[in-house]
Design a protein around this motif. Structure first.
Motif, PDB file in Angstrom:
ATOM      1  N   VAL A  77      23.522  11.867 -48.353  1.00  8.25           N
ATOM      2  CA  VAL A  77      23.117  10.508 -48.713  1.00  8.25           C
ATOM      3  C   VAL A  77      22.387  10.510 -50.053  1.00  8.25           C
ATOM      4  O   VAL A  77      22.611   9.639 -50.909  1.00  8.25           O
ATOM      5  CB  VAL A  77      22.235   9.901 -47.610  1.00  8.25           C
ATOM      6  N   LEU A  78      21.517  11.488 -50.259  1.00  8.97           N
ATOM      7  CA  LEU A  78      20.816  11.584 -51.542  1.00  8.97           C
ATOM      8  C   LEU A  78      21.803  11.829 -52.675  1.00  8.97           C
ATOM      9  O   LEU A  78      21.620  11.325 -53.790  1.00  8.97           O
ATOM     10  CB  LEU A  78      19.771  12.692 -51.485  1.00  8.97           C
ATOM     11  N   ALA A  79      22.851  12.605 -52.410  1.00  8.16           N
ATOM     12  CA  ALA A  79      23.885  12.824 -53.419  1.00  8.16           C
ATOM     13  C   ALA A  79      24.591  11.517 -53.758  1.00  8.16           C
ATOM     14  O   ALA A  79      24.938  11.259 -54.923  1.00  8.16           O
ATOM     15  CB  ALA A  79      24.892  13.863 -52.925  1.00  8.16           C
ATOM     16  N   ASP A  80      24.795  10.673 -52.763  1.00  4.76           N
ATOM     17  CA  ASP A  80      25.413   9.368 -53.026  1.00  4.76           C
ATOM     18  C   ASP A  80      24.513   8.497 -53.898  1.00  4.76           C
ATOM     19  O   ASP A  80      25.007   7.711 -54.721  1.00  4.76           O
ATOM     20  CB  ASP A  80      25.719   8.650 -51.713  1.00  4.76           C
ATOM     21  N   ASP A  81      23.196   8.614 -53.736  1.00  2.00           N
ATOM     22  CA  ASP A  81      22.280   7.897 -54.625  1.00  2.00           C
ATOM     23  C   ASP A  81      22.462   8.364 -56.068  1.00  2.00           C
ATOM     24  O   ASP A  81      22.472   7.545 -57.004  1.00  2.00           O
ATOM     25  CB  ASP A  81      20.830   8.136 -54.200  1.00  2.00           C
ATOM     26  N   LEU A 107      25.433  18.909 -54.407  1.00  4.65           N
ATOM     27  CA  LEU A 107      26.531  18.209 -53.745  1.00  4.65           C
ATOM     28  C   LEU A 107      27.131  17.140 -54.650  1.00  4.65           C
ATOM     29  O   LEU A 107      28.351  16.946 -54.670  1.00  4.65           O
ATOM     30  CB  LEU A 107      26.049  17.579 -52.438  1.00  4.65           C
ATOM     31  N   ALA A 108      26.287  16.437 -55.397  1.00  4.83           N
ATOM     32  CA  ALA A 108      26.792  15.394 -56.298  1.00  4.83           C
ATOM     33  C   ALA A 108      27.699  15.985 -57.369  1.00  4.83           C
ATOM     34  O   ALA A 108      28.672  15.349 -57.790  1.00  4.83           O
ATOM     35  CB  ALA A 108      25.633  14.639 -56.936  1.00  4.83           C
ATOM     36  N   ALA A 109      27.395  17.202 -57.804  1.00  3.76           N
ATOM     37  CA  ALA A 109      28.174  17.835 -58.874  1.00  3.76           C
ATOM     38  C   ALA A 109      29.355  18.639 -58.353  1.00  3.76           C
ATOM     39  O   ALA A 109      30.339  18.835 -59.081  1.00  3.76           O
ATOM     40  CB  ALA A 109      27.269  18.749 -59.703  1.00  3.76           C
ATOM     41  N   GLY A 110      29.285  19.101 -57.089  1.00  2.00           N
ATOM     42  CA  GLY A 110      30.287  20.040 -56.604  1.00  2.00           C
ATOM     43  C   GLY A 110      31.134  19.559 -55.454  1.00  2.00           C
ATOM     44  O   GLY A 110      31.995  20.307 -54.977  1.00  2.00           O
ATOM     45  N   GLU A 111      30.906  18.334 -54.971  1.00  2.00           N
ATOM     46  CA  GLU A 111      31.734  17.765 -53.914  1.00  2.00           C
ATOM     47  C   GLU A 111      32.358  16.462 -54.391  1.00  2.00           C
ATOM     48  O   GLU A 111      31.767  15.726 -55.179  1.00  2.00           O
ATOM     49  CB  GLU A 111      30.906  17.482 -52.647  1.00  2.00           C
ATOM     50  N   ASP A 112      33.547  16.154 -53.884  1.00  2.82           N
ATOM     51  CA  ASP A 112      34.176  14.878 -54.210  1.00  2.82           C
ATOM     52  C   ASP A 112      33.456  13.734 -53.512  1.00  2.82           C
ATOM     53  O   ASP A 112      33.046  13.884 -52.348  1.00  2.82           O
ATOM     54  CB  ASP A 112      35.651  14.902 -53.778  1.00  2.82           C
ATOM     55  N   PRO A 113      33.302  12.598 -54.214  1.00  7.41           N
ATOM     56  CA  PRO A 113      33.652  12.383 -55.624  1.00  7.41           C
ATOM     57  C   PRO A 113      32.556  12.928 -56.535  1.00  7.41           C
ATOM     58  O   PRO A 113      31.418  12.437 -56.503  1.00  7.41           O
ATOM     59  CB  PRO A 113      33.757  10.858 -55.720  1.00  7.41           C
ATOM     60  N   GLU A 211      27.296  26.651 -50.964  1.00 13.02           N
ATOM     61  CA  GLU A 211      27.955  27.708 -51.732  1.00 13.02           C
ATOM     62  C   GLU A 211      29.319  27.238 -52.229  1.00 13.02           C
ATOM     63  O   GLU A 211      29.701  27.521 -53.374  1.00 13.02           O
ATOM     64  CB  GLU A 211      28.088  28.955 -50.869  1.00 13.02           C
ATOM     65  N   THR A 212      30.036  26.523 -51.395  1.00 13.88           N
ATOM     66  CA  THR A 212      31.325  25.977 -51.817  1.00 13.88           C
ATOM     67  C   THR A 212      31.133  24.977 -52.955  1.00 13.88           C
ATOM     68  O   THR A 212      31.889  24.983 -53.942  1.00 13.88           O
ATOM     69  CB  THR A 212      32.027  25.296 -50.633  1.00 13.88           C
ATOM     70  N   ALA A 213      30.115  24.129 -52.837  1.00  7.28           N
ATOM     71  CA  ALA A 213      29.838  23.169 -53.913  1.00  7.28           C
ATOM     72  C   ALA A 213      29.498  23.893 -55.208  1.00  7.28           C
ATOM     73  O   ALA A 213      29.962  23.512 -56.292  1.00  7.28           O
ATOM     74  CB  ALA A 213      28.698  22.241 -53.499  1.00  7.28           C
ATOM     75  N   ALA A 214      28.689  24.943 -55.116  1.00  8.28           N
ATOM     76  CA  ALA A 214      28.308  25.692 -56.312  1.00  8.28           C
ATOM     77  C   ALA A 214      29.527  26.310 -56.990  1.00  8.28           C
ATOM     78  O   ALA A 214      29.643  26.305 -58.224  1.00  8.28           O
ATOM     79  CB  ALA A 214      27.301  26.774 -55.946  1.00  8.28           C
ATOM     80  N   ALA A 215      30.438  26.831 -56.180  1.00  5.77           N
ATOM     81  CA  ALA A 215      31.651  27.431 -56.738  1.00  5.77           C
ATOM     82  C   ALA A 215      32.529  26.388 -57.417  1.00  5.77           C
ATOM     83  O   ALA A 215      33.300  26.721 -58.334  1.00  5.77           O
ATOM     84  CB  ALA A 215      32.434  28.149 -55.638  1.00  5.77           C
ATOM     85  N   ASN A 216      32.413  25.139 -57.003  1.00  5.20           N
ATOM     86  CA  ASN A 216      33.228  24.059 -57.568  1.00  5.20           C
ATOM     87  C   ASN A 216      32.660  23.477 -58.856  1.00  5.20           C
ATOM     88  O   ASN A 216      33.361  22.744 -59.560  1.00  5.20           O
ATOM     89  CB  ASN A 216      33.383  22.923 -56.552  1.00  5.20           C
ATOM     90  N   VAL A 217      31.396  23.740 -59.139  1.00  4.18           N
ATOM     91  CA  VAL A 217      30.770  23.159 -60.336  1.00  4.18           C
ATOM     92  C   VAL A 217      31.377  23.791 -61.584  1.00  4.18           C
ATOM     93  O   VAL A 217      31.369  25.012 -61.752  1.00  4.18           O
ATOM     94  CB  VAL A 217      29.247  23.366 -60.313  1.00  4.18           C
ATOM     95  N   THR A 218      31.891  22.972 -62.450  1.00  2.00           N
ATOM     96  CA  THR A 218      32.474  23.464 -63.698  1.00  2.00           C
ATOM     97  C   THR A 218      31.533  23.288 -64.890  1.00  2.00           C
ATOM     98  O   THR A 218      31.761  23.875 -65.943  1.00  2.00           O
ATOM     99  CB  THR A 218      33.800  22.739 -63.990  1.00  2.00           C
TER     100      THR A 218
END
Length: 281
Positions: A77-81, A107-113, A211-218
């Protein structure tokens, strides 16, 4: 510096201090749980002086921002903010997140959207952290739920929790993190639901999600660890760097979990240097 209101997820009102040139590279600062936007010390002013547009946020349930009507303060939820603020800014944003705010930023940077992230700085937060250290933070937060008769009593509680810092002599700064109730007692400026035992279990997300989110951050990524952190131990930092091998890593010596409060100048220098390289060069 101006105070600006944003609409967070579900319409929750979010309050932020905004400083710096309106057309500068945007940086959103997201504090830790139980803190407010006043926790960054001089870092916000320093970023503004460097030409960044610094958006210094009170997270939902903290400071002057609204409380979640459903008492949901989970990282998603905080990521959605954060996503809502980034959308309103309508430009790439760098995220600086401490502790709970760092998990949300990840999460905001590494998960969709995913937000259009130009840089990510995690401040003493990793997917895997010390359970004992996290419990210390929760115990301190719960210890003030009944409030304090005076600001001096609140300062004494902080000194017991942070004995490595000089005692608080001027309580005016501390007062920004408290509110005075109708009963005359001073309470921390956050929703007590944050440390409700039944709801707190919802924060114990599987670390593999982060960890998955971190791996997704470009975007360029920096982990700042307090050299004496009670939450992020060296093995936790190594585990993070294993899943995000392109990340930079800085330790701020003689700082514990609240790095910006312990060693603000060293912390600010690390953040400013990274953001100059990531956003300006």
């Amino acid at each position: 510096m101006e105070v600006r209101h944003f609409a967070g997820a579900g319409g929750v009102r979010l309050v932020a201090d905004v400083a710096g040139p309106p057309d500068g590279p945007a940086v959103i600062l997201i504090h830790g749980g139980g803190q407010t936007r006043h926790s960054w010390g001089e870092t916000v002013d320093a970023l503004a002086q460097d030409g960044f547009l610094a958006v210094n946020l009170d997270m939902r349930g903290h400071g002057e921002s609204g409380w979640a009507p459903d008492a949901d303060y989970t990282a998603g939820v905080l990521a959605d903010d954060i996503r809502a603020i980034a959308a309103e800014l309508a430009r790439p944003v760098a995220l600086v997140g401490a502790s709970m705010g760092g998990r949300a930023a990840l999460l905001a940077a590494g998960e969709d959207p995913a937000v259009d992230c130009s840089g990510l700085i995690l401040v003493d937060v990793t997917p895997r952290m010390s359970d004992d250290g996290r419990q210390q933070v929760v115990d301190f937060m719960r210890g003030g739920l009944d409030g304090f008769a005076t600001l001096e009593d609140a300062a004494a509680a902080v000194s017991r929790y942070l004995p490595h810092r000089p005692p608080v002599k001027d309580t005016r700064g501390l007062a920004k993190n408290l509110r005075r109730g109708e009963d005359g007692r001073w309470r921390w400026h956050w929703d007590p639901a944050l440390v409700d035992p039944a709801r707190l279990r919802r924060f114990d997300d599987d670390p593999t999600r982060y960890e998955t989110a971190a791996a997704n951050v470009t975007a360029p990524l920096l982990l700042v660890r307090g050299g004496s952190s009670e939450l992020v131990e060296p093995e936790h930092a190594r585990a993070f760097l294993a899943v995000a091998p392109r990340a930079e890593y800085v330790e701020v010596g003689r700082a514990r979990h609240m790095v910006a409060g312990d060693r603000n100048r060293d912390f600010s220098d690390a953040v400013r240097g990274f953001l100059r390289r990531a956003l300006v060069s």
